[in-house]
Motif scaffolding. Structure first.
Motif, PDB file in Angstrom:
ATOM      1  N   ASP A  19      10.992 -43.140  38.083  1.00 30.49           N
ATOM      2  CA  ASP A  19      10.706 -41.839  37.484  1.00 30.49           C
ATOM      3  C   ASP A  19       9.316 -41.424  37.979  1.00 30.49           C
ATOM      4  OD1 ASP A  19      10.307 -39.564  35.994  1.00 30.49           O
ATOM      5  OD2 ASP A  19      10.270 -40.606  34.062  1.00 30.49           O
ATOM      6  N   TYR A  77       9.561 -38.192  44.469  1.00 33.80           N
ATOM      7  CA  TYR A  77       9.058 -36.830  44.300  1.00 33.80           C
ATOM      8  C   TYR A  77       9.539 -35.947  45.451  1.00 33.80           C
ATOM      9  CZ  TYR A  77       5.825 -32.935  43.806  1.00 33.80           C
ATOM     10  OH  TYR A  77       5.292 -31.672  43.665  1.00 33.80           O
ATOM     11  N   ASN A 122      13.277 -35.270  45.214  1.00 26.95           N
ATOM     12  CA  ASN A 122      13.576 -34.289  44.178  1.00 26.95           C
ATOM     13  C   ASN A 122      13.202 -32.882  44.649  1.00 26.95           C
ATOM     14  OD1 ASN A 122      14.356 -33.620  41.339  1.00 26.95           O
ATOM     15  ND2 ASN A 122      12.251 -32.889  41.326  1.00 26.95           N
ATOM     16  N   LYS A 123      12.078 -32.765  45.292  1.00 27.70           N
ATOM     17  CA  LYS A 123      11.650 -31.455  45.797  1.00 27.70           C
ATOM     18  C   LYS A 123      12.645 -30.925  46.825  1.00 27.70           C
ATOM     19  CE  LYS A 123       7.615 -29.015  47.412  1.00 27.70           C
ATOM     20  NZ  LYS A 123       6.201 -29.055  47.688  1.00 27.70           N
ATOM     21  N   ARG A 163      15.781 -31.645  47.031  1.00 27.05           N
ATOM     22  CA  ARG A 163      17.031 -31.315  46.339  1.00 27.05           C
ATOM     23  C   ARG A 163      16.971 -29.946  45.689  1.00 27.05           C
ATOM     24  NH1 ARG A 163      18.603 -31.614  41.239  1.00 27.05           N
ATOM     25  NH2 ARG A 163      16.754 -32.709  40.538  1.00 27.05           N
ATOM     26  N   THR A 164      15.784 -29.540  45.241  1.00 23.93           N
ATOM     27  CA  THR A 164      15.674 -28.289  44.479  1.00 23.93           C
ATOM     28  C   THR A 164      15.295 -27.075  45.323  1.00 23.93           C
ATOM     29  OG1 THR A 164      13.368 -28.805  43.908  1.00 23.93           O
ATOM     30  CG2 THR A 164      15.072 -29.505  42.356  1.00 23.93           C
TER      31      THR A 164
END
Length: 75
Positions: free
Chosen positions: A5, A64, A67-68, A70-71
């Motif tokens: 996380d 991080y 995730n960035k 992916r978005t």
């Protein structure tokens, strides 16, 4: 597979490095770590040169970035 996380390890504070995401308690940016990895540095190289970091910090930077990615939408 190792799940990290990244929010436990990365912070954004406008007072530190102009608000870029950094590893908590340091001025080392996520970009710095990703750039070292992209340049061929191993985890061991990074940890040797920056003893304030550990494996979780490196994996948090990767999480991080994932995730960035992916978005982000490309128009």
């Amino acid at each position: 597979m190792r799940q990290i996380d990244y929010k436990q390890f990365i912070e954004v504070n406008p007072e530190i490095r102009f608000g870029k995401p950094v590893i908590m308690g340091t001025r080392i940016t996520v970009y710095d770590v990703l750039q070292w990895l992209a340049s061929g540095s191993t985890h061991e190289d990074i940890l040797e040169n920056f003893p304030q970091l550990n494996e979780d910090h490196i994996f948090a930077c990767l999480a991080y970035a994932a995730n960035k990615e992916r978005t982000i939408r490309v128009a």
